[in-house]
Design an enzyme around this catalytic site. Structure first.
Site, PDB file in Angstrom:
ATOM      1  N   LYS A  53     -17.946 -81.614  42.740  1.00 19.43           N
ATOM      2  CA  LYS A  53     -19.144 -81.416  41.924  1.00 19.43           C
ATOM      3  C   LYS A  53     -19.614 -82.716  41.284  1.00 19.43           C
ATOM      4  CE  LYS A  53     -19.017 -76.473  40.989  1.00 19.43           C
ATOM      5  NZ  LYS A  53     -18.870 -75.408  39.989  1.00 19.43           N
ATOM      6  N   LYS A  63     -17.300 -71.907  54.667  1.00 21.47           N
ATOM      7  CA  LYS A  63     -17.467 -70.599  54.048  1.00 21.47           C
ATOM      8  C   LYS A  63     -18.920 -70.390  53.617  1.00 21.47           C
ATOM      9  CE  LYS A  63     -15.956 -68.413  49.918  1.00 21.47           C
ATOM     10  NZ  LYS A  63     -15.127 -68.426  48.720  1.00 21.47           N
ATOM     11  N   LYS A  84     -23.380 -69.656  48.139  1.00 20.06           N
ATOM     12  CA  LYS A  84     -24.707 -69.596  47.524  1.00 20.06           C
ATOM     13  C   LYS A  84     -25.185 -70.960  47.074  1.00 20.06           C
ATOM     14  CE  LYS A  84     -22.629 -68.278  43.151  1.00 20.06           C
ATOM     15  NZ  LYS A  84     -22.532 -67.424  42.013  1.00 20.06           N
TER      16      LYS A  84
END
Ligand code: TRP
Length: 337
Positions: free
Chosen positions: A120, A202, A205
């Site tokens: 992140k 995977k 969203k």
């Protein structure tokens, strides 16, 4: 009386989803769908992790909307607020209070090793805030406040559960058995749903919109996304995740929503083209999501009901969290009156 005993013996289960972006078909098949019956076996808490969402900059109106929407989705998927504690993290102040205490029992070194923090901070290099760094500590507080035995976690949250166990073990080592040490819960029936545009990753969203199906996507959007899904050039419908990740993912999705196996679906479609596989998958997904979407549309209009669920959920959660926090304060020597 017997019933009361049974309730006492149930283990506690905690799960949370961040109210950021759309909840995907992967979240539904891998998590939400399986939550509905868990209350029979566990005392379940389902939390909207709105404080965690703040680690990335949020538009206030969108955050508010997404939080209500996630509650409506929990309910639309069949979670019963009478049988589960459904609530919003920011409504129960003990989460941040315990997080502070646990901050003092967590090392900079262990937080620096978190892969999600590294990912992140790379993705959001302009906003590497301290909250992003201490994110796993707040998550540990979420879990430990409720003396949680089991936490359903995907692969991406395993490291966070591990650090939670370490923090709890460290704390217990100093002060005695204050926290239950949580275990990860992997459902046996869970299918792993991959991205439609990169089936080696995977479904997430936080990736581009075409890569996932959102639970609330309209039928024509779902059809379009499956039409564009990545397959391969050998034109054979066969379940082989290693060599044919795209086609295998479609078979996984199809079988997951139908309750069959990918192999059965491959057999049923043998000899047909990828177009047929995509159409069948899109239709099966639409059939599965339509009733949920209909219930969602009803619920999201009923703010009064949603607020009532949230209020009652927060009260129940607070009653449990308060007891744990008191115990912690006492053990570490904060003067109590
Ligand atoms: N970090 C989790 C995620 O993004 C959400 C979360 C917050 C959570 N607190 C939790 C998950 C506690 C399990 C337990 O998916």
């Amino acid at each position: 009386m017997e019933q009361a005993n049974e309730t006492v013996q149930k283990k506690n289960l905690f799960s949370a989803i961040q109210p950021s972006g759309s909840i995907t078909l992967g979240n539904y098949v891998g998590a939400l769908r399986n939550f509905v019956l868990l209350h029979e076996q566990y005392n379940c808490l389902f939390c909207v992790a709105d404080l965690h969402a703040l680690t990335l900059r949020q538009d206030p109106a969108a955050l508010r909307r997404n939080s209500a929407s996630l509650i409506a989705l929990y309910l639309a998927c069949g979670l019963d607020p009478e049988k589960n504690i459904i609530y919003c993290q920011s409504h129960v102040p003990e989460h941040t209070e315990l997080a502070w205490i646990l901050n003092c029992f967590t090392y900079m070194g262990e937080l620096s090793r978190m892969t999600q923090f590294k990912d992140k901070s790379q993705k959001h290099a302009d906003n590497i805030n301290a909250g992003l760094f201490t994110y796993p500590v707040l998550m540990a507080a979420d879990i430990l406040l409720y003396q949680t035995h089991v936490v359903p976690v995907g692969a991406d949250q395993k490291q966070h559960l591990e650090i939670c166990r370490d923090i709890a073990g460290r704390f217990n080592g100093i002060y005695g058995d204050v926290f239950t040490i949580p275990e990860g819960y992997i459902s046996k029936t869970t299918a792993r749903i991959m991205s439609l545009t990169d089936p080696t990753r995977k479904m997430s969203k936080s990736d581009a919109e075409d890569s996932y199906v959102a639970i609330l996507d309209a039928p024509d959007v779902i059809r379009r996304k499956f039409k564009r899904a990545v397959t391969d050039s050998d034109a054979e419908i066969r379940y082989d995740p290693e060599n044919k990740p795209g086609v295998s993912n479609l078979l996984s999705i199809l079988s997951a929503v139908k309750g069959t196996t990918p192999q059965e679906e491959a057999q049923a479609l043998a000899g047909q083209g990828y177009g047929a596989l995509k159409e069948a998958t899109a239709q099966a997904v639409i059939d599965t999501l339509s009733p949920i979407q209909a219930r969602y549309q009803e619920l999201i209009k009923d703010k009064e009901y949603i607020n009532r669920v949230l209020q009652e959920g927060a009260e129940k959660a607070h009653a449990i969290a308060f007891r744990t926090l008191r115990k912690v304060y006492k053990k570490i020597g904060l003067y109590q009156v």
